[in-house]
Design a protein around this motif. Sequence first.
Motif, short mmCIF file in Angstrom:
data_model
loop_
_atom_site.label_atom_id
_atom_site.label_comp_id
_atom_site.label_asym_id
_atom_site.label_seq_id
_atom_site.Cartn_x
_atom_site.Cartn_y
_atom_site.Cartn_z
N TYR A 1 27.54 -34.11 -68.38
CA TYR A 1 28.13 -32.81 -68.03
C TYR A 1 29.28 -32.47 -68.98
O TYR A 1 29.38 -31.36 -69.49
CB TYR A 1 28.66 -32.81 -66.60
CG TYR A 1 27.62 -32.80 -65.51
CD1 TYR A 1 26.32 -32.36 -65.74
CD2 TYR A 1 27.96 -33.22 -64.23
CE1 TYR A 1 25.38 -32.35 -64.72
CE2 TYR A 1 27.03 -33.21 -63.19
CZ TYR A 1 25.74 -32.78 -63.44
OH TYR A 1 24.82 -32.77 -62.43
N MET B 1 26.56 -26.82 -65.00
CA MET B 1 26.47 -28.00 -65.86
C MET B 1 25.19 -28.73 -65.49
O MET B 1 24.98 -29.05 -64.31
CB MET B 1 27.69 -28.90 -65.66
CG MET B 1 29.00 -28.26 -66.07
SD MET B 1 30.44 -29.35 -65.88
CE MET B 1 30.68 -29.27 -64.09
N PRO C 1 28.56 -28.52 -61.17
CA PRO C 1 27.37 -29.35 -61.32
C PRO C 1 26.13 -28.65 -60.77
O PRO C 1 26.21 -27.85 -59.82
CB PRO C 1 27.71 -30.60 -60.50
CG PRO C 1 29.19 -30.69 -60.56
CD PRO C 1 29.66 -29.26 -60.51
N THR D 1 27.75 -25.40 -72.34
CA THR D 1 27.82 -24.79 -71.01
C THR D 1 28.72 -23.56 -71.03
O THR D 1 28.37 -22.51 -70.48
CB THR D 1 28.33 -25.81 -69.98
OG1 THR D 1 27.52 -26.98 -70.03
CG2 THR D 1 28.29 -25.23 -68.57
#
Length: 254
Positions: free
Chosen positions: A55, A41, A16, A62
């Motif tokens: 995400y 993400m 994250p 990603t």
Amino acid sequence: MSVQYAPKGLIGLLTPQANTTAEIEFAALMPRGVEPLVARMTSMQSTLESRLIEYFERLDDTIAQFANAPIVAVAAACTGSSYLIGPEREDQLFNGLSTRFGRPVTSAGRSVVGACEVLSAQRIALLSPYSESLTAESVKYWQARGLEVVEVIRVGSEATAFHPIYAIRSDTTRVALRSLTTDRAQAIVALGTGMPSLATVLEHPQWRGAPVLSCMLALAWNAVRLAQGASAQAGPLLDVISGKGWGARFRARF
């Protein structure tokens, strides 16, 4: 194909956007010759829950950040997303990603489940750094995965910290672990890829007779296993939990 600093393989780590723990712990857990390559993400959604869901909705993009780097496996270090989308959608998503990218792609949630399977642990206790609502979603997720949650301890954080999870200190995690009272747990799981956990695992690889693991430890173990095509066995996992191969390096640095 190998690269200079990762002769045994590069593992793509997805973390994250503001997570200050995951890539440090993941790198610490890598065996010699294996190294992580990190992609973030990201989401501009206004609520935590919306960000967590986005995400995982954007994982294709990603992972594409790695371009043609010789990644041998991909590990998504975000458990909150797994809780919110649920096991069925998670399995569909990661099975599809593995097929499309031609290499294993796994999540922290699925890695914890795999770790519990090889430990023959059906009853787990949780150390949760989450809010009450996300902790409840976590319990639902583990139960849907066939695990019985026998105790939950919330890990406290400072209200003024820059982030309620990432700013947690290891001594706080240790206090939470020591406050567990159940003797029924067959494994204890420190939740969240952002809560510092490795110092606690090193100090207490077992508590009240149960092995102690974290989401990051399970993710690193599983990613390496998948990358190397190794079978999932309790012995190697217990070695990782005990600090074999990484504990001395971690203590020397931190």
